[in-house]
Design an enzyme around this catalytic site. Structure first.
Site, mmCIF file in Angstrom:
data_model
loop_
_atom_site.group_PDB
_atom_site.id
_atom_site.type_symbol
_atom_site.label_atom_id
_atom_site.label_comp_id
_atom_site.label_asym_id
_atom_site.label_seq_id
_atom_site.Cartn_x
_atom_site.Cartn_y
_atom_site.Cartn_z
ATOM 1 N N TYR A 4 -11.571 6.997 40.627
ATOM 2 C CA TYR A 4 -12.334 8.209 40.337
ATOM 3 C C TYR A 4 -13.455 7.911 39.359
ATOM 4 O O TYR A 4 -13.502 6.827 38.753
ATOM 5 C CB TYR A 4 -11.413 9.297 39.778
ATOM 6 C CG TYR A 4 -10.979 9.094 38.342
ATOM 7 C CD1 TYR A 4 -10.045 8.124 37.993
ATOM 8 C CD2 TYR A 4 -11.523 9.865 37.309
ATOM 9 C CE1 TYR A 4 -9.654 7.940 36.668
ATOM 10 C CE2 TYR A 4 -11.141 9.690 35.982
ATOM 11 C CZ TYR A 4 -10.202 8.722 35.676
ATOM 12 O OH TYR A 4 -9.825 8.531 34.361
ATOM 13 N N GLU A 62 -8.157 1.055 23.465
ATOM 14 C CA GLU A 62 -9.014 2.200 23.803
ATOM 15 C C GLU A 62 -8.161 3.448 23.775
ATOM 16 O O GLU A 62 -6.938 3.368 23.594
ATOM 17 C CB GLU A 62 -9.648 2.014 25.181
ATOM 18 C CG GLU A 62 -8.624 1.987 26.309
ATOM 19 C CD GLU A 62 -9.234 1.874 27.696
ATOM 20 O OE1 GLU A 62 -10.408 2.247 27.878
ATOM 21 O OE2 GLU A 62 -8.515 1.436 28.609
ATOM 22 N N LYS A 97 -10.982 1.899 37.390
ATOM 23 C CA LYS A 97 -10.810 3.317 37.029
ATOM 24 C C LYS A 97 -9.945 3.993 38.087
ATOM 25 O O LYS A 97 -10.424 4.751 38.942
ATOM 26 C CB LYS A 97 -12.171 4.002 36.875
ATOM 27 C CG LYS A 97 -12.070 5.310 36.079
ATOM 28 C CD LYS A 97 -13.407 5.725 35.544
ATOM 29 C CE LYS A 97 -13.385 7.085 34.877
ATOM 30 N NZ LYS A 97 -12.475 7.208 33.743
ATOM 31 N N LEU A 100 -11.197 -0.161 29.882
ATOM 32 C CA LEU A 100 -12.210 0.265 30.849
ATOM 33 C C LEU A 100 -13.587 0.063 30.214
ATOM 34 O O LEU A 100 -13.788 0.414 29.044
ATOM 35 C CB LEU A 100 -12.014 1.744 31.192
ATOM 36 C CG LEU A 100 -12.983 2.285 32.224
ATOM 37 C CD1 LEU A 100 -12.606 1.806 33.627
ATOM 38 C CD2 LEU A 100 -13.013 3.810 32.196
HETATM 39 N N1 PDD Z 1 -12.221 8.978 31.061
HETATM 40 N N2 PDD Z 1 -11.242 4.552 28.780
HETATM 41 C C1 PDD Z 1 -10.467 5.325 29.560
HETATM 42 C C2 PDD Z 1 -9.028 4.970 29.740
HETATM 43 C C3 PDD Z 1 -11.018 6.443 30.206
HETATM 44 O O1 PDD Z 1 -10.244 7.212 30.993
HETATM 45 C C4 PDD Z 1 -12.386 6.769 29.986
HETATM 46 C C5 PDD Z 1 -13.048 7.946 30.652
HETATM 47 C C6 PDD Z 1 -13.148 5.924 29.160
HETATM 48 C C7 PDD Z 1 -14.608 6.177 28.893
HETATM 49 O O2 PDD Z 1 -15.390 5.902 30.036
HETATM 50 P P1 PDD Z 1 -16.765 6.680 30.309
HETATM 51 O O3 PDD Z 1 -17.611 6.491 29.108
HETATM 52 O O4 PDD Z 1 -17.316 5.994 31.508
HETATM 53 O O5 PDD Z 1 -16.426 8.130 30.542
HETATM 54 C C8 PDD Z 1 -12.537 4.835 28.579
HETATM 55 C C9 PDD Z 1 -12.753 10.118 31.791
HETATM 56 C C10 PDD Z 1 -13.761 10.884 31.028
HETATM 57 C C11 PDD Z 1 -11.592 10.958 32.288
HETATM 58 O O6 PDD Z 1 -10.625 10.362 32.722
HETATM 59 O O7 PDD Z 1 -11.677 12.184 32.267
#
Ligand code: PDD
Length: 286
Positions: free
Chosen positions: A33, A181, A148, A206
């Site tokens: 996703y 993270e 992801k 990620l």
């Molecule tokens: N989550 N690390 C994890 C485990 C994440 O699920 C996310 C983002 C990030 C940050 O990635 P980005 O900057 O590309 O949003 C880091 C999204 C927002 C979610 O699952 O809703």
């Protein structure tokens, strides 16, 4: 106005939208996703998000459900049909629908769901004014969190644990006491010397798109970045701490495991990154 979702080729009422009971996303978390921020009528960093979607799909050998150009059109259409000016757009691709066998099915079309949601920017700004609290939890996820994937149960449990502790995010910590993270965000600190520190993304986290764009923002602001490991102890003693994600941008952290960071107020470096973010990020009209 009622919400509209895109599900496998059709725009349908959100409340009535559904997928098949043998969708492999539902049975095996066999899917990936992306979440893009929508701000002031623009989709933020769509190119980088779709590049990462491409990588996630390739890593799991799932085909694109349609061409990238077509997907971009559908993403815009879902945002428009839901009249989202500020909020987020969610896209999910699973390996598709097949009789429940572990092995990849032959000739199954990937399934695609796209939704969009309004978020009141005042709510996020208020959060940023106060800062958020995080707790730390031992890392218990698989070692391919660079993909992801929709397999997010450890993240769900960690964030639920954070909520029970009166916090808003949980930081996964490796066996050496180093911060990885958050449950749905990347983790950062600011050193006493004013450098930004975040864990290298080649393994174990990620590679956040917001994280990547914040590198651009930091260089524009003349801030030094140290991509290196940092411990929970270093974070607790830092000048500032913050998280980043598409939905939070740079969000100040004011306490870790109940210990106040600096004076307990959002730090100026974090707020300047937050402020400058939208000037630097790629914005495509929704
Ligand atoms: N989550 N690390 C994890 C485990 C994440 O699920 C996310 C983002 C990030 C940050 O990635 P980005 O900057 O590309 O949003 C880091 C999204 C927002 C979610 O699952 O809703």
């Amino acid at each position: 106005m009622s919400r509209i979702a895109y599900v496998n080729g059709r725009y349908v009422a959100h409340a009535a939208a559904s997928v098949h009971i043998e969708d492999r996303g539902f049975q095996f978390a066999d899917g990936v996703y992306e979440v893009c921020e929508v701000a002031r009528g623009y989709i933020v960093d769509m190119k980088r998000h779709l590049d990462r979607l491409d990588r996630s799909l390739r890593e799991l050998q799932i085909a694109w459900p349609m061409t990238r150009a077509a997907l971009e059109i559908v993403v815009r259409e879902v945002v428009a049909r839901n009249r989202v000016r500020n909020g987020l757009v969610y896209m999910q691709v699973t390996r598709g629908v097949a009789s429940r066998e572990f092995l990849f099915p032959a000739d199954t079309k990937p399934a695609l769901v796209i939704t969009a949601k309004k978020v009141d920017p005042a709510h996020t700004s208020k959060r940023a004014e106060n800062g958020i609290k995080v707790i730390t939890v031992p890392e218990n996820r698989w070692d391919r969190v660079d993909i992801k994937s929709v397999g997010l149960l450890p993240n769900v449990l960690a964030k639920e644990k954070a909520r029970a502790a009166g916090a808003q995010e949980a930081w996964f910590v490796d066996a050496d006491g180093m911060v990885k993270e958050g449950g749905s965000s990347n983790a950062w600190i600011v050193t006493m010397g004013g450098s930004l520190v975040t864990r290298p993304a080649e393994h174990g986290i990620l590679r956040g798109i917001t994280r990547t764009t914040l590198f651009d923002v930091a260089s524009k602001l003349g801030l030094k970045i140290e991509e290196r490991y940092f411990s929970v102890a270093e974070a607790k003693a830092a000048r500032e701490a913050f998280i980043s994600s598409a939905t939070t941008i740079a969000m100040p952290v004011v306490a870790i495991d109940g210990e106040t960071i600096a004076n307990g107020h959002p730090g100026s470096v974090t707020l300047s990154l937050r402020q400058a973010f939208f000037d630097i990020a790629e914005k495509s009209p929704a």
